[in-house]
Enzyme design. Structure first.
Site, PDB file in Angstrom:
ATOM      1  N   LYS A 119       0.821  -1.207   0.000  1.00 47.86           N
ATOM      2  CA  LYS A 119       0.000   0.000   0.000  1.00 47.86           C
ATOM      3  C   LYS A 119       0.860   1.265   0.000  1.00 47.86           C
ATOM      4  O   LYS A 119       0.490   2.273  -0.603  1.00 47.86           O
ATOM      5  CB  LYS A 119      -0.954  -0.007   1.199  1.00 47.86           C
ATOM      6  CG  LYS A 119      -2.059  -1.046   1.058  1.00 47.86           C
ATOM      7  CD  LYS A 119      -3.137  -0.890   2.116  1.00 47.86           C
ATOM      8  CE  LYS A 119      -4.280  -1.857   1.871  1.00 47.86           C
ATOM      9  NZ  LYS A 119      -5.370  -1.713   2.859  1.00 47.86           N
ATOM     10  N   LYS A 135      -6.320 -10.809  -8.226  1.00 41.47           N
ATOM     11  CA  LYS A 135      -7.634 -10.935  -7.584  1.00 41.47           C
ATOM     12  C   LYS A 135      -8.546  -9.778  -8.011  1.00 41.47           C
ATOM     13  O   LYS A 135      -8.082  -8.650  -8.187  1.00 41.47           O
ATOM     14  CB  LYS A 135      -7.458 -10.928  -6.061  1.00 41.47           C
ATOM     15  CG  LYS A 135      -8.702 -11.355  -5.285  1.00 41.47           C
ATOM     16  CD  LYS A 135      -8.383 -11.608  -3.823  1.00 41.47           C
ATOM     17  CE  LYS A 135      -8.152 -10.331  -3.055  1.00 41.47           C
ATOM     18  NZ  LYS A 135      -8.137 -10.558  -1.589  1.00 41.47           N
ATOM     19  N   LYS A 162     -12.250  -4.053  -5.794  1.00 42.51           N
ATOM     20  CA  LYS A 162     -13.175  -2.927  -5.954  1.00 42.51           C
ATOM     21  C   LYS A 162     -12.454  -1.625  -6.238  1.00 42.51           C
ATOM     22  O   LYS A 162     -13.078  -0.632  -6.606  1.00 42.51           O
ATOM     23  CB  LYS A 162     -14.082  -2.795  -4.734  1.00 42.51           C
ATOM     24  CG  LYS A 162     -13.399  -2.590  -3.400  1.00 42.51           C
ATOM     25  CD  LYS A 162     -14.458  -2.575  -2.282  1.00 42.51           C
ATOM     26  CE  LYS A 162     -13.833  -2.489  -0.909  1.00 42.51           C
ATOM     27  NZ  LYS A 162     -14.851  -2.480   0.156  1.00 42.51           N
TER      28      LYS A 162
END
Length: 334
Positions: free
Chosen positions: A115, A197, A200
């Site tokens: 991140k 994967k 969203k």
């Protein structure tokens, strides 16, 4: 344990709209959990703050997530579905546990590294201490089991380490949580990059099926899904695109992979993609209908939120007071 049942804890972040991956990989499998476990599910809005949020949109997304939980079949009378930020014990215990967490442990977290690389302009302390808040989420409710994906295993491991460290000093305060091993939810991959994967937060809208996508949008996205060389519809490691579509079709129809291969033997990719799209749209139609009803029924949603917030706060408060007493903090005068 509560009422003779082990406690299961999980939650999802209150950002964006849930995807087909969230539904098939987790949410759909949560529905029958109350038969075996006392279940708590959080709308994890505090965790979402590691990224800058647009306030009005953020509040809307959090309520939407709550409604999607219920629309997917989680009964708020049988499951404790609550807002993380409405239970102040989460933030309080997170600080206390941070004093029992080592910098080296947090520096090893691969999710922090990932991140931080994606958001180099906002590498904040919350992003770094995220696993401590997650540990507080789990330990507050004396959780026995936690469903975790591959990307969350490290966080459960550090939760266990923190709990064991605290217990070694102060006695048997926290239940040491185990990973939930049950019926594995399907791991749904991106429609555009099937090695990754489904997410969203994917910038490519065609890569993700959102739970609130209409039928035409769903079918259009599946028609554009990346497939592999050749034309055979079979589940193989060297065919990630078709294998992903087989997993999706299998998950929504209940057919095994081999049954899917037989059903579409000799048929082309185009026909198969259309069939997958129609099956997914049919699976999501009742969820979407229920979601619209719930979002229109403000009184009902407000009532169950209040009821479950209070229930969660009661359970969390018991653990927090125990921790405070063990640490020697002065008891509050009530």
């Amino acid at each position: 344990m509560l009422d003779g049942k082990k406690i299961l804890y999980s939650g999802m972040q209150a950002t964006g709209t849930l995807t087909l991956g969230n539904y098939l990989g987790a949410l759909k499998n949560w529905v029958n959990m109350p038969d075996e476990y006392e279940c708590l599910y959080g709308v994890m809005d505090l965790h979402s703050l590691t990224l800058r949020q647009v306030p009005a949109e953020f509040r809307k997304n959090a309520r939407s997530l709550y409604a999607l939980y219920v629309a997917a079949g989680l009964d708020p009378e049988k499951n404790c579905i609550y807002y993380q930020s409405h239970v102040s014990a989460h933030a309080e215990l997170s600080w206390l546990l941070s004093c029992f967490t080592y910098m080296g442990e947090l520096q090893r977290m691969t999710q922090f590294k990932d991140k931080a690389a994606k958001h180099a302009d906002n590498i904040n302390a919350g992003l770094f201490t995220y696993p401590v808040l997650m540990a507080a989420d789990i330990l507050l409710y004396q959780s026995d089991v936690v469903p975790v994906g591959v990307d969350q295993k490290q966080h459960l491991e550090i939760t266990r380490d923190i709990a064991q460290r605290f217990n070694a000093i102060y006695g048997d305060v926290f239940t040491i949580p185990e990973a939930y091993i049950g019926k594995a939810g399907a791991k749904i991959m991106s429609l555009q990059e099937p090695e990754r994967k489904m997410s969203k937060s994917d910038e490519n809208a065609n890569a993700t099926i959102y739970l609130l996508d209409d039928k035409d949008t769903i079918i259009r996205k599946f028609k554009r899904a990346v497939t592999d060389s050749g034309s055979e519809i079979c589940y193989r490691e060297d065919k990630p695109g078709i294998s992903n579509l087989i997993d999706i079709y299998s998950s929504v129809t209940g057919c095994g992979r081999e049954d899917v291969e037989r059903e579409f033997d000799g048929k082309g990719y185009g026909e198969f993609k259309l069939a997958v799209g129609e099956a997914v749209a049919a699976e999501l139609e009742p969820l979407q209908k229920r979601y619209k009803e719930l979002m229109a029924d403000k009184e009902y949603i407000d009532r169950v939120i209040k009821m479950n917030d209070e229930k969660a706060a009661y359970y969390a408060g018991k653990t927090l007071r125990k921790v405070q007493k063990k640490l020697g903090l002065t008891e509050r005068i009530r």
